[in-house]
Design an enzyme around this catalytic site. Structure first.
Site, PDB file in Angstrom:
ATOM      1  N   GLU A 112      18.369 -13.349  -9.472  1.00 18.80           N
ATOM      2  CA  GLU A 112      17.922 -12.608  -8.578  1.00 18.80           C
ATOM      3  C   GLU A 112      16.230 -12.387  -8.726  1.00 18.80           C
ATOM      4  OE1 GLU A 112      19.131  -8.944 -10.394  1.00 18.80           O
ATOM      5  OE2 GLU A 112      21.145  -9.276 -10.327  1.00 18.80           O
ATOM      6  N   LYS A 114      12.583 -11.146  -9.405  1.00 18.74           N
ATOM      7  CA  LYS A 114      12.163 -10.113 -10.392  1.00 18.74           C
ATOM      8  C   LYS A 114      11.256  -9.324  -9.766  1.00 18.74           C
ATOM      9  CE  LYS A 114      10.762  -9.325 -15.061  1.00 18.74           C
ATOM     10  NZ  LYS A 114       9.757  -8.354 -14.859  1.00 18.74           N
ATOM     11  N   ASP A 116       8.406  -6.765  -8.642  1.00 19.36           N
ATOM     12  CA  ASP A 116       7.025  -6.429  -9.499  1.00 19.36           C
ATOM     13  C   ASP A 116       6.739  -4.963  -8.878  1.00 19.36           C
ATOM     14  OD1 ASP A 116       5.263  -6.644 -11.394  1.00 19.36           O
ATOM     15  OD2 ASP A 116       3.855  -7.880 -10.119  1.00 19.36           O
ATOM     16  N   TYR A 224      19.274  -3.163  -8.885  1.00 22.56           N
ATOM     17  CA  TYR A 224      19.806  -4.430  -9.540  1.00 22.56           C
ATOM     18  C   TYR A 224      20.949  -4.289 -10.659  1.00 22.56           C
ATOM     19  CZ  TYR A 224      16.029  -3.073 -12.842  1.00 22.56           C
ATOM     20  OH  TYR A 224      15.279  -2.403 -13.612  1.00 22.56           O
ATOM     21  N   LYS A 312       9.345 -16.551 -15.692  1.00 21.66           N
ATOM     22  CA  LYS A 312       8.104 -16.077 -15.324  1.00 21.66           C
ATOM     23  C   LYS A 312       7.182 -17.239 -14.906  1.00 21.66           C
ATOM     24  CE  LYS A 312       6.921 -11.800 -16.959  1.00 21.66           C
ATOM     25  NZ  LYS A 312       6.350 -10.764 -16.115  1.00 21.66           N
ATOM     26  N   CYS A 405     -28.056 -12.074  10.755  1.00 23.34           N
ATOM     27  CA  CYS A 405     -26.883 -13.041  10.808  1.00 23.34           C
ATOM     28  C   CYS A 405     -27.286 -14.272  10.209  1.00 23.34           C
ATOM     29  CB  CYS A 405     -26.428 -13.038  12.267  1.00 23.34           C
ATOM     30  SG  CYS A 405     -25.090 -14.288  12.256  1.00 23.34           S
ATOM     31  N   CYS A 408     -26.902 -17.023  12.988  1.00 19.15           N
ATOM     32  CA  CYS A 408     -27.761 -17.082  14.353  1.00 19.15           C
ATOM     33  C   CYS A 408     -29.081 -16.376  14.398  1.00 19.15           C
ATOM     34  CB  CYS A 408     -26.703 -16.675  15.666  1.00 19.15           C
ATOM     35  SG  CYS A 408     -26.611 -14.964  15.570  1.00 19.15           S
ATOM     36  N   CYS A 423     -22.819  -8.711  13.849  1.00 15.34           N
ATOM     37  CA  CYS A 423     -23.635  -9.459  14.465  1.00 15.34           C
ATOM     38  C   CYS A 423     -23.545  -9.277  15.739  1.00 15.34           C
ATOM     39  CB  CYS A 423     -23.567 -11.036  14.202  1.00 15.34           C
ATOM     40  SG  CYS A 423     -24.227 -12.177  15.214  1.00 15.34           S
ATOM     41  N   CYS A 428     -22.919 -16.242  18.968  1.00 17.89           N
ATOM     42  CA  CYS A 428     -23.129 -16.716  17.548  1.00 17.89           C
ATOM     43  C   CYS A 428     -21.974 -17.677  17.231  1.00 17.89           C
ATOM     44  CB  CYS A 428     -23.220 -15.328  16.892  1.00 17.89           C
ATOM     45  SG  CYS A 428     -23.025 -15.789  15.064  1.00 17.89           S
TER      46      CYS A 428
HETATM   47  S1  IVH Z   1      17.589  -6.443 -15.080  1.00 21.24           S
HETATM   48  C1  IVH Z   1      17.650  -5.221 -19.943  1.00 21.24           C
HETATM   49  N1  IVH Z   1      16.953  -7.211 -12.710  1.00 21.24           N
HETATM   50  O1  IVH Z   1      11.936  -6.396 -15.023  1.00 21.24           O
HETATM   51  C2  IVH Z   1      16.884  -4.907 -18.884  1.00 21.24           C
HETATM   52  N2  IVH Z   1      15.144  -6.308 -14.072  1.00 21.24           N
HETATM   53  O2  IVH Z   1      11.758  -6.530 -18.366  1.00 21.24           O
HETATM   54  C3  IVH Z   1      17.626  -5.622 -17.703  1.00 21.24           C
HETATM   55  N3  IVH Z   1      13.065  -5.998 -12.946  1.00 21.24           N
HETATM   56  O3  IVH Z   1      11.141  -3.204 -15.987  1.00 21.24           O
HETATM   57  C4  IVH Z   1      16.768  -5.612 -16.255  1.00 21.24           C
HETATM   58  N4  IVH Z   1      13.571  -6.822 -11.147  1.00 21.24           N
HETATM   59  O4  IVH Z   1      12.580  -3.053 -14.022  1.00 21.24           O
HETATM   60  C5  IVH Z   1      16.427  -6.667 -13.873  1.00 21.24           C
HETATM   61  N5  IVH Z   1      16.411  -7.752 -10.657  1.00 21.24           N
HETATM   62  C6  IVH Z   1      16.144  -7.336 -11.608  1.00 21.24           C
HETATM   63  C7  IVH Z   1      14.791  -6.937 -11.881  1.00 21.24           C
HETATM   64  C8  IVH Z   1      14.492  -6.237 -13.013  1.00 21.24           C
HETATM   65  C9  IVH Z   1      12.593  -6.517 -11.655  1.00 21.24           C
HETATM   66  C10 IVH Z   1      12.136  -5.270 -13.911  1.00 21.24           C
HETATM   67  C11 IVH Z   1      12.766  -4.200 -14.571  1.00 21.24           C
HETATM   68  C12 IVH Z   1      12.101  -4.143 -16.110  1.00 21.24           C
HETATM   69  C13 IVH Z   1      11.520  -5.564 -16.181  1.00 21.24           C
HETATM   70  C14 IVH Z   1      12.428  -6.243 -17.341  1.00 21.24           C
END
Ligand code: IVH
Length: 666
Positions: A112, A114, A116, A224, A312, A405, A408, A423, A428
């Site tokens: 999945e 991750k 942010d 998730y 990551k 500018c 020009c 400008c 220009c």
């Molecule tokens: S599973 C035991 N799935 O990433 C933790 N986490 O360090 C299991 N996060 O702050 C987390 N997308 O909120 C999981 N698809 C995803 C995620 C996800 C983002 C974040 C989560 C947590 C950090 C995990």
């Protein structure tokens, strides 16, 4: 039926409609019907406040509460993820798991994005959203329930009748990139501090004491997994995702189940490129063992499950030296400052330039030439300078906009109350780059070619005009950083495919003064082809929708210019379309003969959607008010001059609700 029963029925109808709209993307009722039911519920609640329940859709608007957030324990702790950054580490992880599980066990994975954003724990009691906590220290979080309730993609009431008595649903609240950019632009315009990235924006918005502020922020959630759960008979994570989805929770559509770690590694590699195509930020990929039985046998170490890893990528921020602040003159004459950086790698890409918004913003952040600065990349967004990197300042003099500018030499102006310097010289030369940008990103909307590429092509003098873009070859593109065989071929194919854009888009892209989308479309419809348009006199031009004497003169002047005529001829030779196609011609309908002007922002439509909807019924849409205007549709923050003109000319003003009625949707 008693009012309490009716209120319960309305809550259920509205909550279901909300999931269908926000999560399924398959509305089950139109906005007007929703509003009628919503108003009915609101009226019942206003008459008898004891009818208000926490899962009522009326509670989504937020309230200006100011209590401190309560600390509350999670029913099950919220762990975190061990990270890996290489294929080898991924393989080693699987080897370790095999040792624990027995070497013959097949391991299936769910992969999945991750997200942010900000981790959130939602508790549902008998299917009702009861409480929402931030992650906090993983053991207890802060109760931000009223704020979470304002997020439309969080169901207040689960779908189906099989809800377990208590269920924790875990997910990530995030701010989509377009919303993030818009919100930041608004903050910058007001002279307020901007957010450095969408994650901070999401976390900050969730911790607002006043939930009406949260309600105004464009937040969303991807769910998730689960935390504490009772009475759920599911054997795999994958099944859980489907289960949640069926009950109205937004699960990420890109989650995938794979049978081997080799496939996982390949997908992770794809994602590194793909991530910039999402409209939200991800900082990696989460890989989970699918089977709960295997998960249990693997267990966790220090609240980090052995059955999951976060893959990551390199960080998206870096520190580097700001060598120089340069000025770029935009398509409309705005002076945009940008930073020339000591090249530095950010998130796997080497960057050497970044945007700086305007003089005020630079000086508020106290960014100076010669400083060490923090730069940041957010998705495919142009890199930004966040601020000075602390004590290692080398720059001495504060930044000042040039008085003339840089290209020009004409003296720049800064209109009262605005933050941008401009400008005023229409001729220009630097505006050519912006014409190209406007073509690639706007008129032709070419996939796979972004502002960065246009800039590099311009800088390397490979492409300095629209025709040169169409003569660009794959080999030339390969010379630019960031292009490989496949991406170069794809970009060239997309460029060539864009030759088929309709005539009005071509017209818009030519960057004729004052010719925006609507005018371009009206000109294309009125004249039908470029010859008729090019040879039209001022009087003939005025006959087209929305063209007054000044605009007519500007257009005629543009077409009198030899360079411009050559440009048209060249593009035509290259195969671009200079005729309005049959399929674009207006249709006859109940609104034929009517002409509307739209001003301000509408809630339920973008401008072009509203235009398309009106045109489908035979109406015309213009961007200026005249005696021919049937009505002016006034949205939020309308253009003052349009409203004044309508009032003077006695043209009726219409609301969005009137528009819906016109369209037969009221
Ligand atoms: S599973 C035991 N799935 O990433 C933790 N986490 O360090 C299991 N996060 O702050 C987390 N997308 O909120 C999981 N698809 C995803 C995620 C996800 C983002 C974040 C989560 C947590 C950090 C995990």
């Amino acid at each position: 039926m008693s009012s309490s029963d009716r209120a319960a029925e309305l809550r259920e109808l509205l909550n279901e409609a909300s999931i269908a709209y926000h999560v399924d993307d398959q509305p089950v009722m139109d906005d007007a019907a929703y509003d009628v039911l919503y108003d009915e519920l609101k009226a019942l609640e206003d008459a008898d406040p004891s009818l208000v329940t926490p899962d009522s859709p009326t509670q989504r608007v937020g309230a200006p509460l100011s209590d401190k957030f309560q600390k509350v324990r999670h029913l099950l702790p919220m762990g975190s993820l061990e990270k890996v950054t290489t294929d080898e580490a991924l393989q080693k992880w699987e080897d370790d798991m095999r040792k624990r599980l027995g070497t013959d066990d097949a391991i299936a994975y769910v992969v999945e994005p991750k997200i942010d954003g900000s981790a959130i724990n939602l508790t549902y009691e008998n299917g009702r959203f009861a409480r929402g906590l931030t992650r906090g220290d993983g053991i207890q979080g802060e109760d931000v329930t009223p704020n979470l309730r304002t997020i439309k993609t969080i169901p207040l009431q689960m779908r189906r009748t099989d809800a377990p008595p208590t269920l924790e649903v875990r997910g990530e609240v995030y701010m989509p990139l377009d919303g993030f950019r818009a919100a930041n632009e608004a903050l910058a315009k007001d002279g307020k501090a901007t957010w450095p990235n969408p994650r901070n924006a999401a976390a900050g918005s969730l911790r607002q004491k006043d939930s009406t502020i949260t309600a105004a922020r464009p937040l969303s959630i991807w769910v998730y997994g689960t935390g504490f759960r009772e009475g759920l008979d599911l054997e795999t994570h994958w099944e859980t995702l489907q289960w949640l989805r069926e009950r109205g929770f937004p699960t990420n559509p890109f989650a995938q189940r794979l049978e081997s770690i080799a496939e996982v590694a390949e997908l992770v590699r794809d994602w590194e490129l793909r991530r910039t195509t999402l409209d939200y930020e991800i900082d990696g990929i989460v890989i989970k063992v699918d089977s709960y039985e295997q998960q249990e046998r693997l267990g966790a170490l220090h609240e980090r499950p052995r059955w999951a890893r976060a893959f990551k990528w390199a960080p998206m921020t870096a520190t580097t030296r700001l060598n120089e602040i340069r000025i770029r003159v935009g398509r409309t004459g705005n002076l945009n400052p940008w930073a020339v950086l000591e090249p530095v790698e950010v998130g796997g890409v080497t960057i050497s330039r970044a945007t700086l918004h305007n003089e005020e913003d630079i000086n508020r952040k106290d960014i100076r030439e010669g400083d060490d600065v923090i730069v940041q990349r957010a998705g495919d967004v142009i890199p930004q300078v966040v601020g000075p990197a602390g004590k290692h300042r080398r720059g001495t003099k504060p930044f000042q906009m040039p008085t003339h500018c840089p290209l020009c030499g004409v003296e720049v102006v800064k209109p009262e109350g605005e933050v941008m310097h401009r400008c005023p010289n229409r001729a220009c030369p630097s505006r050519g780059l912006e014409t190209l940008n406007n073509w690639v990103m706007g008129a032709a909307d070419i996939d796979g070619v972004g502002e960065q590429t246009v800039w590099r092509l311009w800088q390397q003098e490979m492409v300095r005009s629209i025709p040169e873009l169409y003569r660009l070859t794959g080999e030339q593109l390969l010379e630019l950083d960031g292009f490989g065989e496949i991406s170069a071929n794809n970009a060239i194919a997309a460029i060539q495919a864009s030759k088929a854009i309709p005539f009005f888009r071509v017209l818009f892209g030519l960057n004729i003064p004052d010719v925006g989308w609507i005018t371009a479309r009206n000109l294309a419809l009125h004249f039908g082809n470029v010859d008729a348009l090019m040879n039209a006199t001022q009087e003939e031009l005025i006959e087209a929708e929305g063209i007054g004497p000044e605009r007519a003169e500007a257009i005629a002047e543009w077409f009198r210019d030899d360079d411009n005529r050559r440009l048209v001829a060249e593009l035509r030779d290259l195969g671009l379309r200079f005729e309005t196609g049959e399929e674009e011609k207006p249709v006859e309908g109940p609104l034929t003969g009517n002409q509307y002007v739209i001003t301000g922002t509408l809630e339920g439509f973008t401008r072009s959607e509203a235009q398309a909807a009106l045109e489908e019924l035979g109406a015309k849409v213009s961007d200026s008010v005249s005696s021919k205007t049937t009505g002016v549709i006034v949205g939020e923050e309308p253009g003052k001059s349009k409203v004044t003109k309508a009032e003077k000319a006695g043209v009726p003003k219409l609301t969005e609700a009137d528009l819906l009625k016109l369209l037969g949707r009221g």
